[in-house]
Write a protein that holds these residues in place. Structure first.
Motif, PDB file in Angstrom:
ATOM      1  N   SER A 156       8.462   2.895   8.166  1.00 44.81           N
ATOM      2  CA  SER A 156       7.441   2.008   8.735  1.00 44.81           C
ATOM      3  C   SER A 156       7.484   1.925  10.243  1.00 44.81           C
ATOM      4  CB  SER A 156       7.601   0.597   8.138  1.00 44.81           C
ATOM      5  OG  SER A 156       8.880   0.087   8.438  1.00 44.81           O
ATOM      6  N   THR A 157       8.429   2.640  10.860  1.00 50.93           N
ATOM      7  CA  THR A 157       8.465   2.650  12.331  1.00 50.93           C
ATOM      8  C   THR A 157       7.385   3.551  12.908  1.00 50.93           C
ATOM      9  OG1 THR A 157      10.136   4.387  12.204  1.00 50.93           O
ATOM     10  CG2 THR A 157      10.913   2.137  12.488  1.00 50.93           C
ATOM     11  N   ILE A 158       6.729   4.352  12.057  1.00 52.89           N
ATOM     12  CA  ILE A 158       5.683   5.242  12.541  1.00 52.89           C
ATOM     13  C   ILE A 158       4.387   4.453  12.663  1.00 52.89           C
ATOM     14  CG2 ILE A 158       4.329   7.302  12.037  1.00 52.89           C
ATOM     15  CD1 ILE A 158       6.734   8.420  10.575  1.00 52.89           C
ATOM     16  N   HIS A 159       3.847   4.346  13.898  1.00 47.48           N
ATOM     17  CA  HIS A 159       2.664   3.531  14.154  1.00 47.48           C
ATOM     18  C   HIS A 159       1.407   4.371  14.310  1.00 47.48           C
ATOM     19  CE1 HIS A 159       4.366  -0.613  15.158  1.00 47.48           C
ATOM     20  NE2 HIS A 159       5.374   0.096  14.696  1.00 47.48           N
ATOM     21  N   ALA A 160       1.401   5.574  13.764  1.00 47.76           N
ATOM     22  CA  ALA A 160       0.235   6.444  13.923  1.00 47.76           C
ATOM     23  C   ALA A 160      -1.012   5.823  13.313  1.00 47.76           C
ATOM     24  CB  ALA A 160       0.523   7.809  13.290  1.00 47.76           C
ATOM     25  N   ASN A 161      -0.854   4.999  12.300  1.00 46.23           N
ATOM     26  CA  ASN A 161      -1.997   4.380  11.632  1.00 46.23           C
ATOM     27  C   ASN A 161      -2.134   2.903  11.990  1.00 46.23           C
ATOM     28  OD1 ASN A 161      -2.746   6.748  10.169  1.00 46.23           O
ATOM     29  ND2 ASN A 161      -0.986   6.396   8.837  1.00 46.23           N
ATOM     30  N   GLY A 162      -1.609   2.507  13.137  1.00 41.44           N
ATOM     31  CA  GLY A 162      -1.737   1.124  13.568  1.00 41.44           C
ATOM     32  C   GLY A 162      -0.477   0.319  13.321  1.00 41.44           C
ATOM     33  N   CYS A 163      -0.620  -1.011  13.350  1.00 40.49           N
ATOM     34  CA  CYS A 163       0.528  -1.904  13.233  1.00 40.49           C
ATOM     35  C   CYS A 163       0.576  -2.660  11.914  1.00 40.49           C
ATOM     36  CB  CYS A 163       0.495  -2.925  14.376  1.00 40.49           C
ATOM     37  SG  CYS A 163       0.606  -2.204  16.016  1.00 40.49           S
ATOM     38  N   VAL A 164      -0.484  -2.560  11.116  1.00 35.93           N
ATOM     39  CA  VAL A 164      -0.593  -3.380   9.917  1.00 35.93           C
ATOM     40  C   VAL A 164      -0.520  -2.513   8.668  1.00 35.93           C
ATOM     41  CG1 VAL A 164      -2.070  -4.972   8.648  1.00 35.93           C
ATOM     42  CG2 VAL A 164      -1.964  -5.088  11.135  1.00 35.93           C
ATOM     43  N   ILE A 165       0.238  -2.999   7.670  1.00 34.47           N
ATOM     44  CA  ILE A 165       0.342  -2.321   6.381  1.00 34.47           C
ATOM     45  C   ILE A 165      -0.758  -2.868   5.474  1.00 34.47           C
ATOM     46  CG2 ILE A 165       1.840  -1.825   4.421  1.00 34.47           C
ATOM     47  CD1 ILE A 165       4.173  -2.750   6.318  1.00 34.47           C
ATOM     48  N   PRO A 166      -1.765  -2.092   5.140  1.00 38.62           N
ATOM     49  CA  PRO A 166      -2.862  -2.624   4.331  1.00 38.62           C
ATOM     50  C   PRO A 166      -2.504  -2.724   2.854  1.00 38.62           C
ATOM     51  CG  PRO A 166      -3.263  -0.320   4.817  1.00 38.62           C
ATOM     52  CD  PRO A 166      -1.999  -0.691   5.552  1.00 38.62           C
ATOM     53  N   GLU A 167      -3.110  -3.691   2.181  1.00 41.15           N
ATOM     54  CA  GLU A 167      -2.997  -3.806   0.731  1.00 41.15           C
ATOM     55  C   GLU A 167      -4.134  -2.985   0.125  1.00 41.15           C
ATOM     56  OE1 GLU A 167      -0.830  -5.331  -1.231  1.00 41.15           O
ATOM     57  OE2 GLU A 167       0.434  -6.127   0.372  1.00 41.15           O
ATOM     58  N   VAL A 168      -3.827  -1.918  -0.605  1.00 44.93           N
ATOM     59  CA  VAL A 168      -4.868  -1.032  -1.136  1.00 44.93           C
ATOM     60  C   VAL A 168      -4.603  -0.727  -2.601  1.00 44.93           C
ATOM     61  CG1 VAL A 168      -5.265   0.046   1.114  1.00 44.93           C
ATOM     62  CG2 VAL A 168      -3.613   1.072  -0.465  1.00 44.93           C
ATOM     63  N   SER A 169      -5.634  -0.255  -3.285  1.00 44.56           N
ATOM     64  CA  SER A 169      -5.497   0.269  -4.641  1.00 44.56           C
ATOM     65  C   SER A 169      -6.254   1.581  -4.712  1.00 44.56           C
ATOM     66  CB  SER A 169      -6.036  -0.733  -5.678  1.00 44.56           C
ATOM     67  OG  SER A 169      -7.419  -0.971  -5.438  1.00 44.56           O
ATOM     68  N   TRP A 170      -5.732   2.515  -5.484  1.00 41.77           N
ATOM     69  CA  TRP A 170      -6.320   3.856  -5.548  1.00 41.77           C
ATOM     70  C   TRP A 170      -6.835   4.131  -6.961  1.00 41.77           C
ATOM     71  CZ3 TRP A 170      -6.379   6.100  -0.785  1.00 41.77           C
ATOM     72  CH2 TRP A 170      -5.438   5.681   0.137  1.00 41.77           C
ATOM     73  N   LYS A 171      -7.910   4.892  -7.030  1.00 40.20           N
ATOM     74  CA  LYS A 171      -8.465   5.310  -8.306  1.00 40.20           C
ATOM     75  C   LYS A 171      -8.768   6.804  -8.264  1.00 40.20           C
ATOM     76  CE  LYS A 171     -10.563   0.941  -9.749  1.00 40.20           C
ATOM     77  NZ  LYS A 171     -11.827   0.264 -10.159  1.00 40.20           N
ATOM     78  N   PHE A 172      -8.707   7.412  -9.445  1.00 42.80           N
ATOM     79  CA  PHE A 172      -9.052   8.836  -9.548  1.00 42.80           C
ATOM     80  C   PHE A 172      -9.783   9.072 -10.858  1.00 42.80           C
ATOM     81  CE2 PHE A 172      -7.988  13.094 -11.157  1.00 42.80           C
ATOM     82  CZ  PHE A 172      -8.563  13.856 -10.152  1.00 42.80           C
ATOM     83  N   LYS A 173     -10.868   9.797 -10.775  1.00 43.36           N
ATOM     84  CA  LYS A 173     -11.634  10.117 -11.982  1.00 43.36           C
ATOM     85  C   LYS A 173     -11.645  11.635 -12.179  1.00 43.36           C
ATOM     86  CE  LYS A 173     -14.768   6.177 -12.036  1.00 43.36           C
ATOM     87  NZ  LYS A 173     -16.184   5.756 -12.023  1.00 43.36           N
TER      88      LYS A 173
END
Length: 404
Positions: free
Chosen positions: A387-404
């Motif tokens: 989590s020290t890598i800040h390439a995607n910003g400073c916040v850890i998003p809450e997400v859910s993934w789906k695949f069909k």
């Protein structure tokens, strides 16, 4: 391939006077020179620390500076006011000479050190474009080939045949930057003059400097107090402190070191005067807890607290206040006590952050503490991902993934 090299350069100034000093000082220098001796006044002088009074009439604006810059690098030069940043750029631009040391450059240098650098106020914008190009060693044919591009970028086409003394400061810097960036110099040096332009033009300039460095392989030296802009544009950094190089290396490491020293490292603040008496922020598991001890007794209003969390580049990450979130309690009028706030989301990446708070009646802020408290976030544990890598910003998003 090196574009710039500085070998132990220093710059000394005499305080309080214009010129090198008194007649006796000049005679002493001449006598030393005739005997083949070193300038006697190089042995005296104090470090460039504007916060201290000092006892000497001489000050070293820069002292023993040594660095190398490769062709195509974009270098951000950062430091507090008075650290020697502008003096360094003037030396590299050959506006002034170093007291000691040597500077080696490869290629032509275009510099924008202050609004209207190199412009003649009585001449029109058109004439100044050709004048600046000639100073850079460009032929008239080369300038003519770039002329329409320069005018279009500057956005001052309507006034191009008007003397520049009638330009606003924003128009001045628009044309000056357009000339410096578009004429084909190998090295572009830009001081903080871009702050004069509006937001749209600043974004345009940063994009152009990125193109100059990454796309055209030219070297860029950029001074700014906007750490976000420096981070986006530059790949290397120089951190100046009291006229000396504190750090020379990767731009993110440079910014981090500067921010660590610039902001307080304490996560706790205690005060005698004012409404806010104590302020503390700390990580508890995966949450952040903020506590504020206050005394609102002199104001016959109900206290409300607000806060924001920013990164070390002063980008706001999140914030709220008691008027928005409406807690399930009501603080008595004109009271004292401690307000605590448990911040569950967003989850922050590992690193250092700054806290700002405001305490008021919901309409008027009676006291504000802006970015005086620093706190660290550690081991948020996003699976096994570092989590020290800040390439995607400073916040850890809450997400859910789906695949069909």
């Amino acid at each position: 391939m090196l574009a710039l090299k500085a070998e132990n350069i220093s710059k000394q100034y005499r305080l309080g006077q214009v010129g090198t000093g008194t007649l006796s000082h000049d005679l002493n220098r001449l006598w030393a020179q005739l005997r083949g001796k070193e300038d006697p006044y190089l042995k005296i002088g104090e470090a460039n620390d504007r916060t201290t009074k000092g006892n000497s009439d001489y000050v070293w604006s820069l002292r023993d500076i040594h660095f190398e810059i490769e062709q195509g690098d974009a270098v951000g030069i950062i430091g507090r006011n008075g650290a020697g940043k502008s003096t360094l750029l003037k030396l590299l631009s050959k506006v002034t000479k170093p007291t000691t040391g040597k500077i080696f450059t490869k290629g032509r240098i275009a510099s924008l050190l202050e609004v209207g650098t190199g412009f003649h106020p009585e001449m029109t914008g058109r004439e100044n474009i050709y004048l600046n190009g000639a100073i850079l060693g460009m032929t008239r044919k080369e300038i003519t080939r770039k002329f329409d591009e320069i005018v279009d970028f500057s956005g001052v086409e309507r006034y191009i045949d008007t003397p520049v003394k009638r330009y606003s400061s924003g128009m001045y810097v628009r044309l000056a930057f357009a000339v410096a960036a578009h004429l084909e110099s190998e090295i572009l040096i830009v001081d903080e003059v871009l702050a004069v332009g509006d937001a749209e033009f600043q974004k345009k300039c940063l994009g152009k400097m990125g193109d100059v460095s990454k796309g055209e392989g030219r070297t860029v030296l950029f001074v700014s107090h906007n750490m976000d802009s420096v981070s986006k544009l530059c790949n290397k950094g120089l951190y100046l402190k009291n006229g000396q190089i504190e750090y020379d290396g990767d731009i993110e490491d440079t910014i981090h070191l500067y921010s660590q020293e610039f902001f307080s490292k304490n996560n706790f603040l205690k005060k005698e005067a004012g409404i806010i008496k104590e302020l503390k922020v700390e990580q508890k598991n995966t949450n952040i807890e903020l506590t504020c001890k206050f005394d609102f007794g002199s104001f016959q209003y109900r206290p409300y607290l607000g806060f924001t969390i920013t990164d070390l580049k002063s980008n706001t990450i999140c914030g709220t206040n008691m008027k928005i979130t409406k807690p399930d309690f009501e603080i008595p009028l004109a009271s004292d006590g401690t307000i605590s706030c448990n911040i569950e989301y967003p989850k922050l990446m590992d690193g250092e952050y700054l806290l700002s708070v405001w305490l008021g009646d919901g309409l008027v802020d009676y006291e504000a503490i802006i970015e005086e408290v620093m706190f660290s976030v550690k081991n948020m544990k996003v699976l096994d991902y570092p989590s020290t890598i800040h390439a995607n910003g400073c916040v850890i998003p809450e997400v859910s993934w789906k695949f069909k």
